[in-house]
Structures are given as C-alpha cells and as structure tokens.
Design a protein around this motif. Structure first.
Motif, PDB file in Angstrom:
ATOM      1  N   LEU A  34      39.561  14.846  37.641  1.00 29.79           N
ATOM      2  CA  LEU A  34      39.594  14.606  39.090  1.00 29.79           C
ATOM      3  C   LEU A  34      41.037  14.595  39.601  1.00 29.79           C
ATOM      4  N   ALA A  35      41.937  14.017  38.818  1.00 32.32           N
ATOM      5  CA  ALA A  35      43.350  13.987  39.214  1.00 32.32           C
ATOM      6  C   ALA A  35      43.896  15.402  39.344  1.00 32.32           C
ATOM      7  N   ALA A  36      43.503  16.279  38.409  1.00 26.98           N
ATOM      8  CA  ALA A  36      43.963  17.668  38.459  1.00 26.98           C
ATOM      9  C   ALA A  36      43.346  18.419  39.630  1.00 26.98           C
ATOM     10  N   THR A  37      42.039  18.181  39.870  1.00 25.67           N
ATOM     11  CA  THR A  37      41.343  18.873  40.968  1.00 25.67           C
ATOM     12  C   THR A  37      41.931  18.498  42.324  1.00 25.67           C
ATOM     13  N   TYR A  38      42.157  17.199  42.543  1.00 23.56           N
ATOM     14  CA  TYR A  38      42.630  16.729  43.847  1.00 23.56           C
ATOM     15  C   TYR A  38      44.146  16.634  43.915  1.00 23.56           C
ATOM     16  N   GLN A  39      44.815  16.926  42.772  1.00 25.85           N
ATOM     17  CA  GLN A  39      46.283  16.865  42.693  1.00 25.85           C
ATOM     18  C   GLN A  39      46.801  15.500  43.134  1.00 25.85           C
ATOM     19  N   ILE A  40      46.224  14.481  42.518  1.00 21.19           N
ATOM     20  CA  ILE A  40      46.605  13.104  42.804  1.00 21.19           C
ATOM     21  C   ILE A  40      46.770  12.358  41.484  1.00 21.19           C
ATOM     22  N   THR A  41      47.254  11.138  41.560  1.00 25.26           N
ATOM     23  CA  THR A  41      47.432  10.336  40.357  1.00 25.26           C
ATOM     24  C   THR A  41      46.104   9.725  39.923  1.00 25.26           C
ATOM     25  N   ARG A  42      46.037   9.299  38.662  1.00 24.67           N
ATOM     26  CA  ARG A  42      44.827   8.648  38.164  1.00 24.67           C
ATOM     27  C   ARG A  42      44.579   7.337  38.904  1.00 24.67           C
ATOM     28  N   GLU A  43      45.647   6.675  39.332  1.00 18.83           N
ATOM     29  CA  GLU A  43      45.486   5.436  40.094  1.00 18.83           C
ATOM     30  C   GLU A  43      44.755   5.700  41.410  1.00 18.83           C
ATOM     31  N   THR A  44      45.084   6.803  42.058  1.00 17.13           N
ATOM     32  CA  THR A  44      44.410   7.164  43.305  1.00 17.13           C
ATOM     33  C   THR A  44      42.962   7.555  43.032  1.00 17.13           C
ATOM     34  N   VAL A  45      42.728   8.254  41.914  1.00 24.82           N
ATOM     35  CA  VAL A  45      41.358   8.595  41.510  1.00 24.82           C
ATOM     36  C   VAL A  45      40.531   7.317  41.343  1.00 24.82           C
ATOM     37  N   ARG A  46      41.118   6.326  40.676  1.00 23.46           N
ATOM     38  CA  ARG A  46      40.391   5.061  40.433  1.00 23.46           C
ATOM     39  C   ARG A  46      40.009   4.381  41.742  1.00 23.46           C
ATOM     40  N   LYS A  47      40.863   4.487  42.757  1.00 26.65           N
ATOM     41  CA  LYS A  47      40.535   3.904  44.062  1.00 26.65           C
ATOM     42  C   LYS A  47      39.271   4.538  44.623  1.00 26.65           C
ATOM     43  N   GLY A  48      39.187   5.870  44.533  1.00 25.40           N
ATOM     44  CA  GLY A  48      38.004   6.572  45.029  1.00 25.40           C
ATOM     45  C   GLY A  48      36.760   6.219  44.236  1.00 25.40           C
ATOM     46  N   LEU A  49      36.890   6.157  42.906  1.00 26.78           N
ATOM     47  CA  LEU A  49      35.747   5.818  42.050  1.00 26.78           C
ATOM     48  C   LEU A  49      35.302   4.377  42.280  1.00 26.78           C
ATOM     49  N   ASN A  50      36.261   3.480  42.440  1.00 22.25           N
ATOM     50  CA  ASN A  50      35.907   2.073  42.692  1.00 22.25           C
ATOM     51  C   ASN A  50      35.143   1.930  43.999  1.00 22.25           C
ATOM     52  N   LEU A  51      35.527   2.716  45.013  1.00 29.79           N
ATOM     53  CA  LEU A  51      34.831   2.665  46.295  1.00 29.79           C
ATOM     54  C   LEU A  51      33.405   3.196  46.152  1.00 29.79           C
ATOM     55  N   LEU A  52      33.235   4.252  45.345  1.00 30.10           N
ATOM     56  CA  LEU A  52      31.895   4.774  45.077  1.00 30.10           C
ATOM     57  C   LEU A  52      31.040   3.725  44.364  1.00 30.10           C
ATOM     58  N   ALA A  53      31.641   3.014  43.416  1.00 30.54           N
ATOM     59  CA  ALA A  53      30.918   1.976  42.681  1.00 30.54           C
ATOM     60  C   ALA A  53      30.554   0.810  43.584  1.00 30.54           C
ATOM     61  N   GLN A  54      31.490   0.401  44.433  1.00 30.14           N
ATOM     62  CA  GLN A  54      31.257  -0.729  45.333  1.00 30.14           C
ATOM     63  C   GLN A  54      30.133  -0.452  46.311  1.00 30.14           C
ATOM     64  N   ASN A  55      29.946   0.807  46.680  1.00 31.55           N
ATOM     65  CA  ASN A  55      28.914   1.166  47.657  1.00 31.55           C
ATOM     66  C   ASN A  55      27.628   1.669  47.009  1.00 31.55           C
ATOM     67  N   GLY A  56      27.507   1.458  45.697  1.00 31.20           N
ATOM     68  CA  GLY A  56      26.247   1.719  45.020  1.00 31.20           C
ATOM     69  C   GLY A  56      25.954   3.171  44.676  1.00 31.20           C
TER      70      GLY A  56
END
Length: 245
Positions: A34-56
């Motif tokens: 995901l970091a490679a696809t979106y050209q972002i850091t793994r920390e930023t990826v984790r923010k997106g994944l955590n939001l997906l988890a928080q919203n079920g």
C-alpha cells in the motif's frame, strides 16, 4: 497533501467494501504494498487502515494482515444514547419510520413496574417499525411518562422523539440502562416486522433517565437477527492494586 492521503486510502477501500468489489474475508495488500501504491510512508498507511478498522470495515490480525469484515450487518451501539434518526443518518441507507400507535393510556401493572410508578399514571404508548431499504427490521415499543413528555403527536413520533424532547421541551436526557436478550418472536413482531422464517429476535430493553435521575422512558427495541451486530468500546483501566498476584 501527504497528511490527507491516508483519507484517500480509507475512502478507496471503504468504497470497494461497500460496493462488494472486496468480499468479506478478502485480504488487503500489505502495508509495504500500500505504501508503494500510494507513495506514502507505512505510518500513513497505518492511519488509513486504523480508520477502516475503527469504522468496522476490516479486522487487523497481528502478523497476518488486514481482512475485510461483513458489513451487511449494521452496527447498533450498546453504550451511548443514540436515536434511530441519528443512527439512520450515520449508516446512510434509505429508511423510513412507520407509526402504528401514538396514544396516551394508563401505565397498567406491567409498565408501571418497569417505570417504577403507579399503574394509573398516564404514559405515551408509541409503536413504530423501522424500515431500512424496503424491509421492516426493527420494532420499537416505547412508554414515556405523559406528565413529563407533553404534547406528543403522531407527526413527532414519525420523525424524532428525542429531537422533540431536547429542542422543544428542553429536557436533558442523561443516561440509560440497557438489557439485551434473544427471545422468541411474538405475534406483534410477526405483524410489524418482515421476519420471514425467523423465529427469534434480539430485544434491547432500555430504561432512560433525565439529568435529575428521573426514569421517564421504558422502551423495547426488537431487532431482526441477521441485520445487526451490537457493538461496544471498552478500555481496560490501569489497576495498581494487584501487586505480584
């Protein structure tokens, strides 16, 4: 710009899950991918994944990755006081309220016991079903003390009782106790809900209090088994009294 990319990742995958492009149980790409696809850091990826988890939307399994959850069931909060209208707006699905009864009647022995009052005290009896995407999947039966909740009408009960209580009567609703059980469907359930072959429903009994602790509402919210999951958020508090036990 980078600070907002995690939101783009979140929206991309939330949309895919909601439209069925990603089925329940599917595994998401790894954090590195995901970091490679979106050209972002793994920390930023984790923010997106955590939001997906928080919203079920997903479940993160340590060492294995992130997996899509079944979003066919709607989250019903166990804690907190949320009106149906507020919940319907959150889930973003087509819904309507069907009012069967709004009348002022003596409480009677059974309801007087639930409201801890006299059997001859007047209460509003309100019966409504909640239709979501063409199916009646909730039956709400409410009893409210009539000398506290004044001027209730069928129009109000077809919209939002809590909005009326707070904005028009200026009542301060404070807290509630909820009891959840699975029970055999009643004749009323069969009449006012689209149960199909289901023989049982989930019943949430609520006892709602005002800020001054007055118990003013008793409600039975009856739900179709396959349409809801009941969610709570709990945090373990630190306890320093255990020592070495």
């Amino acid at each position: 710009m980078t600070n907002n990319i995690y939101w783009t990742l979140y929206k991309d995958y939330a949309d895919q899950i909601e439209t069925g492009a990603l089925q329940p149980g599917s595994k998401l790409p790894s954090e590195n991918e995901l970091a490679a696809t979106y050209q972002i850091t793994r920390e930023t990826v984790r923010k997106g994944l955590n939001l997906l988890a928080q919203n079920g939307y997903i479940h993160k399994v340590k060492g294995k990755g992130s997996f899509v959850l079944d979003t066919g069931r709607m989250n019903f909060p166990v804690t907190g006081l949320v009106s149906y209208k507020e919940m319907a707006e959150r889930i973003g699905r087509k819904s309507r309220t069907i009012v069967y009864e709004t009348e002022c009647v003596p409480a009677g022995d059974a309801i007087a016991k639930e409201l801890q009052t006299r059997p001859d005290r007047l209460v509003w009896k309100v019966i409504r079903s909640r239709e979501i995407e063409g199916e009646r999947i909730i039956l709400d039966v409410d009893y409210l003390l009539a000398d506290i909740v004044t001027g209730l009408t069928r129009e109000i009960t077809g919209d939002s009782i809590y909005q009326y209580l707070e904005q028009e009567l200026h009542l301060k609703i404070s807290y509630s106790k909820k009891i959840i059980s699975v029970e055999r469907a009643t004749t009323m359930d069969q009449s006012y809900m689209d149960l199909g072959s289901d023989t049982h429903v989930v019943v949430v009994r609520g006892y709602v209090h005002l800020e001054d602790t007055t118990l003013f509402q008793y409600t039975e919210s009856r739900h179709r088994l396959d349409k809801f999951q009941f969610v709570d958020f709990a945090r373990r508090e630190s306890n320093h009294d255990f020592g070495d036990k």
